[in-house]
Each structure stands twice: as structure tokens, then as C-alpha cells.
Scaffold this motif. Structure first.
Motif, PDB file in Angstrom:
ATOM      1  N   GLU A 184       0.822  -1.207   0.000  1.00 36.65           N
ATOM      2  CA  GLU A 184       0.000   0.000   0.000  1.00 36.65           C
ATOM      3  C   GLU A 184       0.856   1.258   0.000  1.00 36.65           C
ATOM      4  O   GLU A 184       1.864   1.339   0.717  1.00 36.65           O
ATOM      5  N   LEU A 185       0.426   2.226  -0.794  1.00 35.99           N
ATOM      6  CA  LEU A 185       0.997   3.575  -0.777  1.00 35.99           C
ATOM      7  C   LEU A 185      -0.006   4.490  -0.089  1.00 35.99           C
ATOM      8  O   LEU A 185      -1.166   4.578  -0.503  1.00 35.99           O
ATOM      9  N   HIS A 186       0.421   5.150   0.982  1.00 34.37           N
ATOM     10  CA  HIS A 186      -0.431   6.075   1.728  1.00 34.37           C
ATOM     11  C   HIS A 186       0.080   7.503   1.507  1.00 34.37           C
ATOM     12  O   HIS A 186       1.280   7.760   1.635  1.00 34.37           O
ATOM     13  N   VAL A 187      -0.835   8.408   1.202  1.00 34.32           N
ATOM     14  CA  VAL A 187      -0.470   9.808   0.953  1.00 34.32           C
ATOM     15  C   VAL A 187      -1.406  10.720   1.729  1.00 34.32           C
ATOM     16  O   VAL A 187      -2.634  10.607   1.620  1.00 34.32           O
ATOM     17  N   VAL A 188      -0.840  11.633   2.517  1.00 35.77           N
ATOM     18  CA  VAL A 188      -1.637  12.670   3.165  1.00 35.77           C
ATOM     19  C   VAL A 188      -0.989  14.011   2.862  1.00 35.77           C
ATOM     20  O   VAL A 188       0.236  14.136   2.835  1.00 35.77           O
ATOM     21  N   ASP A 189      -1.830  15.013   2.588  1.00 40.01           N
ATOM     22  CA  ASP A 189      -1.305  16.337   2.266  1.00 40.01           C
ATOM     23  C   ASP A 189      -2.426  17.362   2.403  1.00 40.01           C
ATOM     24  O   ASP A 189      -3.564  17.001   2.747  1.00 40.01           O
ATOM     25  N   PHE A 190      -2.096  18.599   2.137  1.00 44.33           N
ATOM     26  CA  PHE A 190      -3.105  19.649   2.172  1.00 44.33           C
ATOM     27  C   PHE A 190      -4.167  19.377   1.122  1.00 44.33           C
ATOM     28  O   PHE A 190      -3.862  19.014  -0.011  1.00 44.33           O
ATOM     29  N   GLY A 191      -5.431  19.566   1.508  1.00 46.98           N
ATOM     30  CA  GLY A 191      -6.537  19.351   0.593  1.00 46.98           C
ATOM     31  C   GLY A 191      -7.029  20.647  -0.020  1.00 46.98           C
ATOM     32  O   GLY A 191      -6.326  21.666  -0.026  1.00 46.98           O
TER      33      GLY A 191
ATOM     34  N   THR B 251       2.513  24.068  -2.398  1.00 50.10           N
ATOM     35  CA  THR B 251       1.372  24.198  -3.302  1.00 50.10           C
ATOM     36  C   THR B 251       0.470  22.977  -3.156  1.00 50.10           C
ATOM     37  O   THR B 251       0.847  21.877  -3.565  1.00 50.10           O
ATOM     38  N   PRO B 252      -0.714  23.116  -2.560  1.00 47.16           N
ATOM     39  CA  PRO B 252      -1.621  21.967  -2.455  1.00 47.16           C
ATOM     40  C   PRO B 252      -1.904  21.357  -3.822  1.00 47.16           C
ATOM     41  O   PRO B 252      -2.097  22.069  -4.806  1.00 47.16           O
ATOM     42  N   ARG B 253      -1.918  20.041  -3.884  1.00 46.87           N
ATOM     43  CA  ARG B 253      -2.117  19.317  -5.148  1.00 46.87           C
ATOM     44  C   ARG B 253      -3.603  18.985  -5.296  1.00 46.87           C
ATOM     45  O   ARG B 253      -4.072  17.930  -4.874  1.00 46.87           O
ATOM     46  N   ASP B 254      -4.339  19.899  -5.913  1.00 49.48           N
ATOM     47  CA  ASP B 254      -5.788  19.748  -6.005  1.00 49.48           C
ATOM     48  C   ASP B 254      -6.210  18.592  -6.899  1.00 49.48           C
ATOM     49  O   ASP B 254      -7.334  18.103  -6.793  1.00 49.48           O
ATOM     50  N   SER B 255      -5.336  18.135  -7.767  1.00 48.85           N
ATOM     51  CA  SER B 255      -5.664  17.015  -8.653  1.00 48.85           C
ATOM     52  C   SER B 255      -5.112  15.687  -8.132  1.00 48.85           C
ATOM     53  O   SER B 255      -5.023  14.711  -8.883  1.00 48.85           O
ATOM     54  N   LEU B 256      -4.766  15.644  -6.850  1.00 41.53           N
ATOM     55  CA  LEU B 256      -4.128  14.445  -6.305  1.00 41.53           C
ATOM     56  C   LEU B 256      -5.008  13.205  -6.467  1.00 41.53           C
ATOM     57  O   LEU B 256      -4.521  12.141  -6.864  1.00 41.53           O
ATOM     58  N   GLU B 257      -6.285  13.303  -6.163  1.00 42.02           N
ATOM     59  CA  GLU B 257      -7.146  12.125  -6.246  1.00 42.02           C
ATOM     60  C   GLU B 257      -7.161  11.559  -7.664  1.00 42.02           C
ATOM     61  O   GLU B 257      -6.999  10.338  -7.864  1.00 42.02           O
ATOM     62  N   ALA B 258      -7.346  12.429  -8.654  1.00 36.63           N
ATOM     63  CA  ALA B 258      -7.395  11.967 -10.042  1.00 36.63           C
ATOM     64  C   ALA B 258      -6.059  11.375 -10.477  1.00 36.63           C
ATOM     65  O   ALA B 258      -6.007  10.322 -11.136  1.00 36.63           O
ATOM     66  N   GLU B 259      -4.967  12.038 -10.127  1.00 31.79           N
ATOM     67  CA  GLU B 259      -3.648  11.571 -10.544  1.00 31.79           C
ATOM     68  C   GLU B 259      -3.293  10.254  -9.866  1.00 31.79           C
ATOM     69  O   GLU B 259      -2.782   9.328 -10.512  1.00 31.79           O
TER      70      GLU B 259
END
Length: 219
Positions: free
Chosen positions: A149-156, A179-187
Motif C-alpha cells: 500500500e501507498l499512503h499519501v496525506v497532504d493539504f486538501g 502548493t496543495p495538489r488539487d488534482s491528487l485524487e485523479a492523478e
């Protein structure tokens, strides 16, 4: 100039002084880190890597929570790694945590640590500081073992918080090259599918943070 030089110099400049108060101050706004650690649940004898380990705060907490697991951390900042090594030594768990300086977009665990990969990899509030953050996700999944598993937490996106809070937070974060990554979920979902992994995603704390888990299919 080496591949590590330019980004490493920037991170060293940012954290040369901040590293001394980093853990005291960041606990108030790097929300979700301990939730991530609780949900890692690595297998006994497994290997866990943190990308962008900073002061090793997360690795130390995780090592105490999972004493039968081997931990590894990489960071591009020599300043942060200096603090990390000192804090790990102070906890008397140096044998359980191995650290190395590396670029998160190109690292090779065989060269750094002599290991083939990891059962868990996590990235905590680091993607928002790495220009080539998509490459970090791709690299992480490359070295993730089947069933891992890869777990990622960051600014939303702070979508459920007042506009003034969101604008103020982002202006303040820019001062620190964040810089918050607003496209993180899609990417993460797309990159995961390409690597044979499925993604689940959450936006805790009214969207203040975003948390994704990418599970690579076994076998």
C-alpha cells in the motif's frame, strides 16, 4: 552540478533554521499524520519507506508503534537528515530506521538500502513541495510489493471551510514553497491503475487535508 543539487539547495535553505522548531510548530497544522501511521498496519517483518521523511518524526512514531517492522526514510535535504539522524539516535532505535539522501522522483532502494522494495510506502505533506510530484507517485508504486500500500496525506482543497480561511492558508503556504495538489485524487487513481493498484480517497477535517491509499493487487 548533481541531480540532487538544485532542489537540495532550496530545501536546505528553507529548513536550515526551521528544522530546529519543525516538529513543535507543524503539529498544529499537518493534520492526519498520525491517522496515516495508525492505518499503515504493515506486516510483521515488512519494510516501510517514508518519502520526504524530514526530521524522521513520523518514522520514529511508526517504529514505536510497529516494533517488528523495518523502516526507511529518504529526503533531499541534508539539513533535515542531520536532524533526523540525531533524533533517531536519541530514541535508541537507529537499528530500526535507516535514512538516506535521495531524489523522490528517481530513487532506487537497491542502491540506497540494498532492498528490493517495500510493503508500505507513505508520503506525508511532502508532495506539495515537490514540483514533479506525479513522478514521485509513479516511482513509489514501482517499488511497492504486490499486495502493498501507498499512503499519501497532504493539504486538501479546504472545500468545506470558509473562503477566507482557504485563501489565507494558501497565501501563507506559498511563502514556504508549498502548493496543495488539487488534482491528487485523479492523478493517484490514474497512476495507480497503470501500476495495477486501486485507490481509495478521503478528505478529512472538512477538506483541510486529503488522504489516499493506493493498494497494489497481489500476485
Amino acid at each position: 552540478m548533481s541531480d540532487l543539487a538544485a532542489p537540495g539547495v532550496l530545501m536546505d535553505r528553507i529548513y536550515r533554521r526551521q528544522r530546529h522548531v519543525y516538529d513543535v510548530t507543524r503539529k498544529f497544522y499537518l493534520l492526519g499524520r498520525d491517522r496515516l501511521i495508525r492505518r499503515l498496519n504493515p506486516p510483521a517483518g515488512g519494510r516501510v519507506l517514508e518519502i520526504g521523511c524530514g526530521t524522521a518524526r513520523n518514522l520514529i512514531v511508526a517504529a514505536h508503534a510497529y516494533p517488528d517492522v523495518h523502516f526507511f526514510g529518504i529526503d533531499i535535504s541534508t539539513e533535515m537528515l542531520e536532524t533526523a539522524r540525531r533524533l533517531v539516535a536519541r530514541e535508541s532505535i537507529s537499528a530500526d530506521i535507516r535514512l538516506a539522501r535521495a531524489d523522490a522522483t528517481t530513487f532506487d532502494p537497491a542502491l540506497l538500502f540494498g532492498v528490493p522494495g517495500f510493503s508500505r510506502i507513505f508520503v506525508s505533506y511532502s508532495l506539495s513541495m515537490i514540483p514533479g510530484w506525479q513522478a514521485v507517485l509513479e516511482r513509489a508504486l514501482t517499488w511497492l510489493a504486490p499486495g502493498g500500500e501507498l499512503h499519501v496525506v497532504d493539504f486538501g482543497g479546504q472545500e468545506h471551510l470558509p473562503d477566507w480561511f482557504r485563501l489565507g492558508l494558501r497565501q501563507w503556504l506559498r511563502l514556504f514553497h508549498v502548493t496543495p495538489r488539487d488534482s491528487l485524487e485523479a492523478e493517484l487513481t490514474l497512476i495507480g491503475l497503470r501500476a495495477g493498484a486501486l485507490t481509495v480517497f478521503e478528505r478529512p477535517f472538512r477538506g483541510y487535508a486529503q488522504y489516499g491509499i493506493c493498494r497494489r493487487l497481489a500476485g
